[in-house]
Design an enzyme around this catalytic site. Structure first.
Site, PDB file in Angstrom:
ATOM      1  N   LYS A  54      -7.866  -0.473  -9.439  1.00  0.00           N
ATOM      2  CA  LYS A  54      -8.479  -1.218  -8.321  1.00  0.00           C
ATOM      3  C   LYS A  54      -9.630  -0.424  -7.709  1.00  0.00           C
ATOM      4  O   LYS A  54      -9.451   0.740  -7.348  1.00  0.00           O
ATOM      5  CB  LYS A  54      -7.440  -1.478  -7.235  1.00  0.00           C
ATOM      6  CG  LYS A  54      -7.998  -2.104  -5.954  1.00  0.00           C
ATOM      7  CD  LYS A  54      -6.882  -2.468  -4.988  1.00  0.00           C
ATOM      8  CE  LYS A  54      -7.378  -3.152  -3.735  1.00  0.00           C
ATOM      9  NZ  LYS A  54      -7.929  -2.250  -2.737  1.00  0.00           N
ATOM     10  N   SER A  85       0.823  -1.216   0.000  1.00  0.00           N
ATOM     11  CA  SER A  85       0.000   0.000   0.000  1.00  0.00           C
ATOM     12  C   SER A  85       0.856   1.263   0.000  1.00  0.00           C
ATOM     13  O   SER A  85       1.941   1.282   0.585  1.00  0.00           O
ATOM     14  CB  SER A  85      -0.888  -0.015   1.251  1.00  0.00           C
ATOM     15  OG  SER A  85      -1.496   1.240   1.445  1.00  0.00           O
ATOM     16  N   TYR A  90      -2.006   5.682  -4.377  1.00  0.00           N
ATOM     17  CA  TYR A  90      -3.015   6.732  -4.262  1.00  0.00           C
ATOM     18  C   TYR A  90      -2.453   7.960  -4.964  1.00  0.00           C
ATOM     19  O   TYR A  90      -1.247   8.207  -4.908  1.00  0.00           O
ATOM     20  CB  TYR A  90      -3.304   7.055  -2.798  1.00  0.00           C
ATOM     21  CG  TYR A  90      -4.205   6.056  -2.104  1.00  0.00           C
ATOM     22  CD1 TYR A  90      -5.475   5.784  -2.582  1.00  0.00           C
ATOM     23  CD2 TYR A  90      -3.790   5.398  -0.951  1.00  0.00           C
ATOM     24  CE1 TYR A  90      -6.306   4.879  -1.942  1.00  0.00           C
ATOM     25  CE2 TYR A  90      -4.617   4.487  -0.296  1.00  0.00           C
ATOM     26  CZ  TYR A  90      -5.872   4.235  -0.792  1.00  0.00           C
ATOM     27  OH  TYR A  90      -6.707   3.341  -0.174  1.00  0.00           O
ATOM     28  N   HIS A 139     -13.165  -2.216  -1.845  1.00  0.00           N
ATOM     29  CA  HIS A 139     -12.271  -1.840  -0.748  1.00  0.00           C
ATOM     30  C   HIS A 139     -12.630  -2.614   0.534  1.00  0.00           C
ATOM     31  O   HIS A 139     -12.543  -2.092   1.647  1.00  0.00           O
ATOM     32  CB  HIS A 139     -12.373  -0.337  -0.491  1.00  0.00           C
ATOM     33  CG  HIS A 139     -11.068   0.323  -0.123  1.00  0.00           C
ATOM     34  ND1 HIS A 139     -10.398   1.170  -0.966  1.00  0.00           N
ATOM     35  CD2 HIS A 139     -10.300   0.264   0.998  1.00  0.00           C
ATOM     36  CE1 HIS A 139      -9.298   1.620  -0.377  1.00  0.00           C
ATOM     37  NE2 HIS A 139      -9.212   1.076   0.826  1.00  0.00           N
ATOM     38  N   THR A 142      -5.659   2.794  -6.926  1.00  0.00           N
ATOM     39  CA  THR A 142      -6.934   2.612  -6.221  1.00  0.00           C
ATOM     40  C   THR A 142      -7.826   3.820  -6.457  1.00  0.00           C
ATOM     41  O   THR A 142      -7.427   4.958  -6.214  1.00  0.00           O
ATOM     42  CB  THR A 142      -6.682   2.392  -4.713  1.00  0.00           C
ATOM     43  OG1 THR A 142      -5.939   1.185  -4.574  1.00  0.00           O
ATOM     44  CG2 THR A 142      -7.986   2.283  -3.938  1.00  0.00           C
TER      45      THR A 142
HETATM   46  C1  FMN Z   1      -7.473  -2.274   7.279  1.00  0.00           C
HETATM   47  C2  FMN Z   1      -7.500  -2.211   5.786  1.00  0.00           C
HETATM   48  C3  FMN Z   1      -6.705  -1.289   5.136  1.00  0.00           C
HETATM   49  C4  FMN Z   1      -6.727  -1.210   3.737  1.00  0.00           C
HETATM   50  N1  FMN Z   1      -5.881  -0.351   3.113  1.00  0.00           N
HETATM   51  C5  FMN Z   1      -5.910  -0.267   1.770  1.00  0.00           C
HETATM   52  C6  FMN Z   1      -5.008   0.595   1.090  1.00  0.00           C
HETATM   53  O1  FMN Z   1      -4.176   1.260   1.701  1.00  0.00           O
HETATM   54  N2  FMN Z   1      -5.100   0.659  -0.256  1.00  0.00           N
HETATM   55  C7  FMN Z   1      -6.011  -0.092  -0.976  1.00  0.00           C
HETATM   56  O2  FMN Z   1      -6.047   0.000  -2.187  1.00  0.00           O
HETATM   57  N3  FMN Z   1      -6.845  -0.939  -0.349  1.00  0.00           N
HETATM   58  C8  FMN Z   1      -6.805  -1.051   0.997  1.00  0.00           C
HETATM   59  N4  FMN Z   1      -7.638  -1.931   1.613  1.00  0.00           N
HETATM   60  C9  FMN Z   1      -8.548  -2.777   0.806  1.00  0.00           C
HETATM   61  C10 FMN Z   1      -7.869  -4.090   0.426  1.00  0.00           C
HETATM   62  O3  FMN Z   1      -6.855  -3.894  -0.514  1.00  0.00           O
HETATM   63  C11 FMN Z   1      -8.882  -5.075  -0.174  1.00  0.00           C
HETATM   64  O4  FMN Z   1      -9.563  -4.444  -1.227  1.00  0.00           O
HETATM   65  C12 FMN Z   1      -9.875  -5.617   0.829  1.00  0.00           C
HETATM   66  O5  FMN Z   1      -9.289  -5.789   2.097  1.00  0.00           O
HETATM   67  C13 FMN Z   1     -10.434  -6.952   0.324  1.00  0.00           C
HETATM   68  O6  FMN Z   1     -11.390  -7.440   1.181  1.00  0.00           O
HETATM   69  P1  FMN Z   1     -11.101  -8.576   2.295  1.00  0.00           P
HETATM   70  O7  FMN Z   1     -10.437  -7.853   3.434  1.00  0.00           O
HETATM   71  O8  FMN Z   1     -12.452  -9.066   2.613  1.00  0.00           O
HETATM   72  O9  FMN Z   1     -10.207  -9.623   1.673  1.00  0.00           O
HETATM   73  C14 FMN Z   1      -7.600  -2.044   3.008  1.00  0.00           C
HETATM   74  C15 FMN Z   1      -8.388  -2.984   3.671  1.00  0.00           C
HETATM   75  C16 FMN Z   1      -8.343  -3.087   5.045  1.00  0.00           C
HETATM   76  C17 FMN Z   1      -9.179  -4.129   5.727  1.00  0.00           C
END
Ligand code: FMN
Length: 363
Positions: free
Chosen positions: A228, A108, A132, A252, A158
């Site tokens: 994404k 990330s 980002y 997300h 994203t």
């Molecule tokens: C705590 C947390 C932080 C996340 N941070 C980012 C991020 O910094 N950038 C991003 O593109 N997605 C982020 N995501 C989304 C994840 O990349 C992903 O799309 C998502 O967790 C998928 O769902 P799942 O947790 O059910 O597998 C984050 C998700 C969580 C749970």
């Protein structure tokens, strides 16, 4: 300790016991009433597999290719912010686990280790960088350049977070990212030595990104660009028209727009729109090898997991994240065999159908 886990839920249970209420809410929570958070998990269970038999499954592999290079399985580690909140090694531990599992980790922008640190502290492996975009294009460019120099192989832009989602768990617990836990990639891009806080980082990001900006970024970037955070075929078409090498169907993890389509419901239309012209990935609610198989049968090239790998890391560090990846790989291999497939590529639409509406089961 993680050797005793038999599934992802075991890792989640241990992580939930270990984390304080604020951190747990941050990682587990979603936006609003968490309709999409729950629906992401439920949506995969609204499909049923159609296994074929007597197909000689004496030799089964989960290995496949993504963006022209091999991976041990069609399951990648999604970008998840602030991993040092749950483990001292944070993203470095996660990168080591993914490398050992032979799969891609997506780092990330909001990681607590910058691309350069991950590249030097973890063994060589395939890695992608999640980007980002910032109001000041020089920051966006500096972030991309560091990832490219550190050997990352793709840029994942994203696009579902022009604003932060309404995370009510954080409001209730009063959770704040500790000020000492900065975003080192952004600090480096800004050329400052002090920790750059999440508030400062969010203020610098742009809510004004458009398709033409995406198109310029993809045209200038020397790496494949994946978009994404879309759930509609309309946006998938636009992503391809603006130079994306692929799309990641994602909401997300239910953290942004509540009541958005679940990933498992959105995927088929996106696959149909893309029609083999680009890579299609999906994340959200993948917790089982059967979920992975259903996503592949619906036409995804691979899936990503966010929270499951994070639970592994939180519960037992690098070994725990590795255990989660191995559990899911083993589950997928078994599901492939029981579906009559010897590799992920053999799964297709004929292996899946909507669960009968008369099902007495709610999952
Ligand atoms: C705590 C947390 C932080 C996340 N941070 C980012 C991020 O910094 N950038 C991003 O593109 N997605 C982020 N995501 C989304 C994840 O990349 C992903 O799309 C998502 O967790 C998928 O769902 P799942 O947790 O059910 O597998 C984050 C998700 C969580 C749970």
């Amino acid at each position: 300790m993680s050797e005793g886990w038999v599934n992802v839920a075991d890792a989640e249970r241990v992580a939930a016991e270990k984390l304080d209420a604020g951190s747990l809410g941050y990682f587990a929570g979603g936006a609003g009433d968490e309709v999409t958070l729950r629906d992401n998990v439920a949506a995969w269970r609204r499909w049923r597999l159609r296994p074929r038999v007597l197909a000689d499954v004496g030799e089964v592999t989960t290995a496949t290719e993504l963006l022209g290079a091999p991976v041990s399985m069609p399951l990648l580690v999604a970008p998840v912010a602030y991993q040092r909140l749950v483990d001292p090694d944070g993203e470095v531990g996660m990168a080591r686990a993914a490398a050992a599992a032979g799969t891609v980790m997506c780092l990330s922008t909001l990681a607590t280790a910058r691309p350069r640190e991950v590249a030097s502290a973890a063994p060589p492996a395939r890695r992608w960088f999640q980007l980002y975009c910032f109001r000041d294009e020089a920051i966006t460019r500096a972030l991309m350049d560091e990832a490219i120099e550190a050997g990352f192989e793709a840029i994942v832009v994203t696009v579902d977070a022009p604003r932060g989602g309404n995370r009510e768990r954080d409001l209730r617990t009063g959770f704040k990212i500790p000020a000492g836990l900065g975003v080192p990639a952004v600090a480096a891009a800004l050329g400052v030595e002090r920790p750059v806080t999440i508030e400062e980082t969010f203020a610098l990001m742009t809510p004004s990104l458009s398709w033409s900006d995406l198109g310029e970024l993809a045209a200038e970037c020397s790496l494949p660009v994946l978009v994404k955070g879309l759930v509609t075929p309309e946006d998938a078409e636009l992503a391809l028209a603006h130079g994306a090498a692929g799309v990641i169907v994602s909401n997300h993890g239910g953290r942004q727009l509540d009541c958005s389509l679940a990933s498992g419901d959105a995927l088929p239309d996106v696959v149909d729109a893309v029609a083999g012209r680009a890579t299609v990935l999906v994340d959200g609610g993948i917790r089982r090898g059967t979920d992975v198989a259903i996503a592949l049968a619906l036409g995804a090239d691979a899936v990503l997991i966010g929270r499951p790998a994070l639970w592994g890391l939180a519960a037992a560090g690098e070994a725990g994240a590795g255990r989660v990846l191995e559990l899911l790989r083993a589950e997928l291999e078994l599901v492939l065999a029981l579906c009559g497939c010897t590799s992920p590529a053999e799964l297709g639409r004929a292996h899946v159908q909507r669960a009968p509406a008369t099902s007495v089961y709610s999952v």
